[in-house]
Design a protein around this motif. Structure first.
Motif, short mmCIF file in Angstrom:
data_model
loop_
_atom_site.label_atom_id
_atom_site.label_comp_id
_atom_site.label_asym_id
_atom_site.label_seq_id
_atom_site.Cartn_x
_atom_site.Cartn_y
_atom_site.Cartn_z
N LYS A 23 4.42 11.27 -9.96
CA LYS A 23 4.54 10.26 -11.02
C LYS A 23 5.20 8.99 -10.49
CE LYS A 23 6.39 9.66 -15.73
NZ LYS A 23 7.30 8.53 -15.49
N THR A 24 6.30 9.15 -9.77
CA THR A 24 7.01 7.97 -9.26
C THR A 24 6.21 7.28 -8.14
OG1 THR A 24 8.32 9.39 -7.77
CG2 THR A 24 9.31 8.79 -9.89
N GLN A 25 5.39 8.02 -7.44
CA GLN A 25 4.53 7.42 -6.42
C GLN A 25 3.47 6.53 -7.08
OE1 GLN A 25 4.30 8.01 -2.54
NE2 GLN A 25 6.38 7.83 -3.35
N ALA A 26 2.90 7.01 -8.16
CA ALA A 26 1.90 6.22 -8.89
C ALA A 26 2.52 4.96 -9.49
CB ALA A 26 1.26 7.07 -9.98
N THR A 79 0.85 -1.19 0.00
CA THR A 79 0.00 0.00 0.00
C THR A 79 0.88 1.24 0.00
OG1 THR A 79 -1.77 -1.13 1.22
CG2 THR A 79 -1.78 1.29 1.25
N ILE A 80 0.67 2.10 -0.98
CA ILE A 80 1.43 3.35 -1.11
C ILE A 80 0.55 4.50 -0.66
CG2 ILE A 80 2.76 4.82 -2.66
CD1 ILE A 80 3.80 1.96 -2.58
N LEU A 81 0.90 5.13 0.44
CA LEU A 81 0.19 6.32 0.91
C LEU A 81 1.05 7.55 0.58
CD1 LEU A 81 -1.11 5.14 4.43
CD2 LEU A 81 -2.24 4.99 2.20
N LYS A 99 -1.78 -0.98 -4.01
CA LYS A 99 -2.82 0.02 -3.81
C LYS A 99 -2.15 1.37 -3.59
CE LYS A 99 -6.46 1.12 -0.40
NZ LYS A 99 -7.11 0.62 0.84
N HIS A 100 -2.67 2.40 -4.26
CA HIS A 100 -2.10 3.74 -4.12
C HIS A 100 -3.18 4.71 -3.66
CE1 HIS A 100 -0.43 7.63 -6.06
NE2 HIS A 100 0.07 7.47 -4.85
N VAL A 101 -2.91 5.41 -2.57
CA VAL A 101 -3.86 6.38 -2.02
C VAL A 101 -3.14 7.70 -1.77
CG1 VAL A 101 -5.43 6.93 -0.12
CG2 VAL A 101 -5.16 4.54 -0.85
#
Length: 326
Positions: free
Chosen positions: A284-287, A268-270, A297-299
């Motif tokens: 961009k790199t977070q997505a 999970t990426i918050l 999962k990205h939030v």
């Protein structure tokens, strides 16, 4: 006339040099005496364990079958205080473990290089000798993402899931050209620390508030812990281990990238929205960070700065607990 002027100029120069030397000596003594006083009151809330011949601090609590392992970001002087709002929410539902890398919190300094394999192995040994048991849900804030991912690469059978708290992707850090190590470890900054100037500036409430601005002013942290946090900053800021972490950052990121294989467990990426002021490359790199797991999962968390857990600990705890229960 000219000779008198030169003599006066020379005397002025000597007087100024002596005054400056006295000021520097006074500042150096002030720093040394204050540091010794701080060390006497800086008592570990958890336990110290001998890891590779140096003492490493671990603070644990909670209950349950899984253990949430909390990795702090670079420069977070006292992870025990910084993660307080989060582990208070986690404790009724799961075990947790907050560790201090060498050079942080209550841990010793080490002469070992801060390469990512060494750091990950130190964490693994710490968990073993302290009696912690997998499965682990790893939580990494900021630069703590690298050691978290490397731990998962080396010990995948012990990991149940990963949560990133505005943790940078390895690809982001591998291409980061900022040379912060030269700034933090440079002469001027070290001079500021060694002569007590840094300590003196933190006596100002305005400066202290500014330093905690991206942590929501430590709104959810008790006053006594805020004082401990400041003490940790005074003791640990700019030390050799933290500077070496910055120096090794790009190389460490490349090691993690070179061993990339999508994880079979959830990730999970918050991501903080920085109150609408985030940078396009970071976003961009977070997505794209989701490519690191088959179940990702990205939030994007609204109304937050970099320390998401200091703004919305309930939301962060809920996301972590979702992986604990899987």
């Amino acid at each position: 006339m000219m000779k008198k002027f030169r003599r006066r100029l020379f005397k002025t120069f000597i007087f100024g040099a002596v005054a400056l030397l006295l000021l520097l000596v006074t500042g150096f003594i002030y720093q040394q005496v204050s540091t010794r006083q701080d060390e006497k009151t800086f008592i570990p809330p958890g336990k110290l364990y001998s890891i590779h011949d140096d003492n490493m601090h671990l603070y644990t609590g909670g209950q349950g079958n899984a253990t949430v392992v909390l990795a702090s970001g670079w420069g977070t002087a006292n992870p025990y205080v910084d993660y307080y709002p989060l582990y208070e929410k986690l404790a009724p539902y799961t075990k947790f473990a907050v560790y201090d890398r060498f050079g942080y919190g209550y841990s010793d300094m080490t002469d070992k290089k801060r390469d990512v394999d060494t750091v990950a192995d130190e964490l693994h040994e710490l968990l073993e000798v302290s009696g912690q048991k997998p499965p682990y849900v790893l939580v990494g804030h900021s630069l703590g993402s690298l050691e978290t991912l490397r731990f998962a690469q080396k010990y995948p059978d012990e990991v149940q899931g990963i949560v990133m708290l505005d943790g940078g992707s390895p690809e982001y850090y591998a291409n980061d050209t900022d040379d912060m190590a030269s700034v933090i470890g440079g002469f001027m900054n070290q001079f500021r620390i060694k002569t007590g100037l840094f300590r003196l500036t933190l006596q100002s409430d305005a400066v202290l508030e500014a330093s905690n601005a991206n942590r929501n002013g430590l709104k959810f942290v008790p006053d006594d812990l805020k004082k401990i946090d400041t003490t940790a900053l005074l003791l640990n800021y700019g030390n050799a281990n933290t500077v070496d972490e910055l120096r090794e950052m790009t190389a460490n990121a490349k090691v993690v990238v070179d061993n990339k294989k999508p994880f079979p467990f959830p990730l999970t990426i918050l991501t903080a929205d920085y109150f609408g002021a985030s940078e396009p490359i970071w976003d961009k790199t977070q997505a794209e960070f989701t490519s690191w797991s088959e179940h990702s999962k990205h939030v994007t968390v609204k109304d937050t700065e970099h320390y998401i857990h200091q703004y919305h600990p309930d939301l962060v705890a809920n996301e972590i607990l979702k992986l604990v229960k899987k």
